[in-house]
Design a protein around this motif. Structure first.
Motif, PDB file in Angstrom:
ATOM      1  N   ASN A 100     -48.327  -4.310  46.913  1.00 55.39           N
ATOM      2  CA  ASN A 100     -49.441  -5.084  46.349  1.00 55.39           C
ATOM      3  C   ASN A 100     -49.403  -6.534  46.829  1.00 55.39           C
ATOM      4  OD1 ASN A 100     -50.160  -2.770  44.956  1.00 55.39           O
ATOM      5  ND2 ASN A 100     -49.304  -3.456  43.014  1.00 55.39           N
ATOM      6  N   GLN A 101     -48.228  -7.137  46.809  1.00 55.93           N
ATOM      7  CA  GLN A 101     -48.103  -8.530  47.243  1.00 55.93           C
ATOM      8  C   GLN A 101     -48.389  -8.678  48.737  1.00 55.93           C
ATOM      9  OE1 GLN A 101     -47.522 -11.369  45.426  1.00 55.93           O
ATOM     10  NE2 GLN A 101     -47.817 -10.056  43.649  1.00 55.93           N
ATOM     11  N   PHE A 102     -47.911  -7.725  49.533  1.00 54.81           N
ATOM     12  CA  PHE A 102     -48.177  -7.768  50.973  1.00 54.81           C
ATOM     13  C   PHE A 102     -49.682  -7.712  51.234  1.00 54.81           C
ATOM     14  CE2 PHE A 102     -49.050  -5.882  55.060  1.00 54.81           C
ATOM     15  CZ  PHE A 102     -48.266  -6.657  55.912  1.00 54.81           C
ATOM     16  N   VAL A 103     -50.357  -6.793  50.560  1.00 57.12           N
ATOM     17  CA  VAL A 103     -51.808  -6.651  50.737  1.00 57.12           C
ATOM     18  C   VAL A 103     -52.528  -7.938  50.332  1.00 57.12           C
ATOM     19  CG1 VAL A 103     -53.859  -5.418  49.900  1.00 57.12           C
ATOM     20  CG2 VAL A 103     -51.817  -4.135  50.585  1.00 57.12           C
ATOM     21  N   MET A 104     -52.140  -8.493  49.206  1.00 57.27           N
ATOM     22  CA  MET A 104     -52.781  -9.734  48.743  1.00 57.27           C
ATOM     23  C   MET A 104     -52.578 -10.871  49.739  1.00 57.27           C
ATOM     24  SD  MET A 104     -54.460  -9.184  45.997  1.00 57.27           S
ATOM     25  CE  MET A 104     -54.783 -10.845  45.480  1.00 57.27           C
ATOM     26  N   ARG A 105     -51.388 -10.984  50.279  1.00 54.63           N
ATOM     27  CA  ARG A 105     -51.082 -12.094  51.182  1.00 54.63           C
ATOM     28  C   ARG A 105     -51.557 -11.878  52.610  1.00 54.63           C
ATOM     29  NH1 ARG A 105     -44.957 -13.971  49.911  1.00 54.63           N
ATOM     30  NH2 ARG A 105     -45.203 -14.791  52.002  1.00 54.63           N
ATOM     31  N   PHE A 110     -58.552 -10.712  55.672  1.00 57.07           N
ATOM     32  CA  PHE A 110     -59.591 -10.185  56.560  1.00 57.07           C
ATOM     33  C   PHE A 110     -60.927  -9.992  55.862  1.00 57.07           C
ATOM     34  CE2 PHE A 110     -55.671  -9.014  58.728  1.00 57.07           C
ATOM     35  CZ  PHE A 110     -55.948  -9.519  59.996  1.00 57.07           C
ATOM     36  N   TYR A 111     -60.946 -10.151  54.546  1.00 55.07           N
ATOM     37  CA  TYR A 111     -62.188 -10.022  53.791  1.00 55.07           C
ATOM     38  C   TYR A 111     -62.896 -11.364  53.604  1.00 55.07           C
ATOM     39  CZ  TYR A 111     -60.870  -5.235  52.852  1.00 55.07           C
ATOM     40  OH  TYR A 111     -60.549  -3.907  52.999  1.00 55.07           O
ATOM     41  N   ALA A 112     -62.256 -12.447  53.994  1.00 54.84           N
ATOM     42  CA  ALA A 112     -62.885 -13.766  53.906  1.00 54.84           C
ATOM     43  C   ALA A 112     -64.063 -13.808  54.879  1.00 54.84           C
ATOM     44  CB  ALA A 112     -61.874 -14.860  54.241  1.00 54.84           C
ATOM     45  N   GLU A 113     -65.192 -14.341  54.433  1.00 52.67           N
ATOM     46  CA  GLU A 113     -66.413 -14.358  55.259  1.00 52.67           C
ATOM     47  C   GLU A 113     -66.181 -15.006  56.622  1.00 52.67           C
ATOM     48  OE1 GLU A 113     -69.280 -12.730  54.887  1.00 52.67           O
ATOM     49  OE2 GLU A 113     -68.357 -11.875  53.103  1.00 52.67           O
ATOM     50  N   ILE A 115     -63.508 -15.139  58.411  1.00 47.18           N
ATOM     51  CA  ILE A 115     -62.737 -14.251  59.275  1.00 47.18           C
ATOM     52  C   ILE A 115     -63.579 -13.051  59.686  1.00 47.18           C
ATOM     53  CG2 ILE A 115     -60.661 -12.814  59.450  1.00 47.18           C
ATOM     54  CD1 ILE A 115     -60.127 -15.870  59.387  1.00 47.18           C
ATOM     55  N   LYS A 116     -64.349 -12.497  58.749  1.00 51.99           N
ATOM     56  CA  LYS A 116     -65.219 -11.363  59.075  1.00 51.99           C
ATOM     57  C   LYS A 116     -66.191 -11.730  60.195  1.00 51.99           C
ATOM     58  CE  LYS A 116     -66.960  -9.131  55.472  1.00 51.99           C
ATOM     59  NZ  LYS A 116     -67.419  -8.820  54.100  1.00 51.99           N
ATOM     60  N   LYS A 117     -66.699 -12.948  60.177  1.00 53.78           N
ATOM     61  CA  LYS A 117     -67.614 -13.408  61.237  1.00 53.78           C
ATOM     62  C   LYS A 117     -66.909 -13.432  62.586  1.00 53.78           C
ATOM     63  CE  LYS A 117     -70.535 -16.200  58.265  1.00 53.78           C
ATOM     64  NZ  LYS A 117     -70.846 -17.562  57.846  1.00 53.78           N
ATOM     65  N   LEU A 118     -65.670 -13.899  62.583  1.00 53.33           N
ATOM     66  CA  LEU A 118     -64.911 -13.957  63.839  1.00 53.33           C
ATOM     67  C   LEU A 118     -64.591 -12.568  64.363  1.00 53.33           C
ATOM     68  CD1 LEU A 118     -62.465 -16.854  62.912  1.00 53.33           C
ATOM     69  CD2 LEU A 118     -64.401 -16.970  64.484  1.00 53.33           C
ATOM     70  N   LEU A 119     -64.420 -11.627  63.469  1.00 54.58           N
ATOM     71  CA  LEU A 119     -64.131 -10.249  63.865  1.00 54.58           C
ATOM     72  C   LEU A 119     -65.407  -9.469  64.200  1.00 54.58           C
ATOM     73  CD1 LEU A 119     -61.442  -9.356  61.189  1.00 54.58           C
ATOM     74  CD2 LEU A 119     -61.060  -9.665  63.641  1.00 54.58           C
ATOM     75  N   CYS A 120     -66.546 -10.080  63.973  1.00 52.11           N
ATOM     76  CA  CYS A 120     -67.846  -9.454  64.258  1.00 52.11           C
ATOM     77  C   CYS A 120     -68.058  -8.193  63.415  1.00 52.11           C
ATOM     78  CB  CYS A 120     -68.005  -9.149  65.736  1.00 52.11           C
ATOM     79  SG  CYS A 120     -67.849 -10.593  66.782  1.00 52.11           S
ATOM     80  N   ILE A 121     -67.651  -8.250  62.148  1.00 52.40           N
ATOM     81  CA  ILE A 121     -67.876  -7.096  61.267  1.00 52.40           C
ATOM     82  C   ILE A 121     -68.742  -7.488  60.093  1.00 52.40           C
ATOM     83  CG2 ILE A 121     -65.829  -5.789  61.874  1.00 52.40           C
ATOM     84  CD1 ILE A 121     -64.443  -6.907  59.413  1.00 52.40           C
TER      85      ILE A 121
END
Length: 121
Positions: A100-105, A110-113, A115-121
């Protein structure tokens, strides 16, 4: 043609490094569905990663033994189809919290807007 070959070589090298670092995540992810034995973990990893992550049974056994030694994973024995009992692995409370901590950190980033823009998703 030469650039495409270079691109493929670079991509393959990057993916090999990436895959080695991802096995723990994929093993822990597989156990989110419940207890599994080695073949089920292997199938989960290879299927859910759409074949981009593959693992040898020996690598899995080595990793699972390591996780047992650090108390993040345990197993219970259950009857197999035939032959000896199977080890069904599961995360301990510590292992689940570690995941859980690994996923949170590391994954939620990758769900931040931005970052999503940079990933083109």
């Amino acid at each position: 043609m030469k650039e495409m070959k270079k691109l493929n070589e670079l991509l393959s090298a990057w993916e090999e490094t990436y895959k080695k670092g991802q096995l723990t995540l994929w093993i822990f992810l597989s156990l989110q569905e419940g207890k599994k034995y080695v073949d089920e973990i292997k199938d989960f990893v290879e299927t859910k990663s759409k074949g981009t992550i593959t693992c040898e049974e020996q690598s899995l056994y080595r990793a699972l033994r390591k996780y047992e030694c650090i108390d993040v994973m345990k197993y219970e024995l259950r009857k197999g189809n035939k032959g000896p009992d199977r080890k069904y692995y599961y995360l301990t409370e510590l292992g689940q919290e570690l995941f859980n901590q690994f996923v949170m950190r590391n994954i939620h980033l990758f769900y931040a807007e931005e970052i999503k823009k940079l990933l083109c998703i």
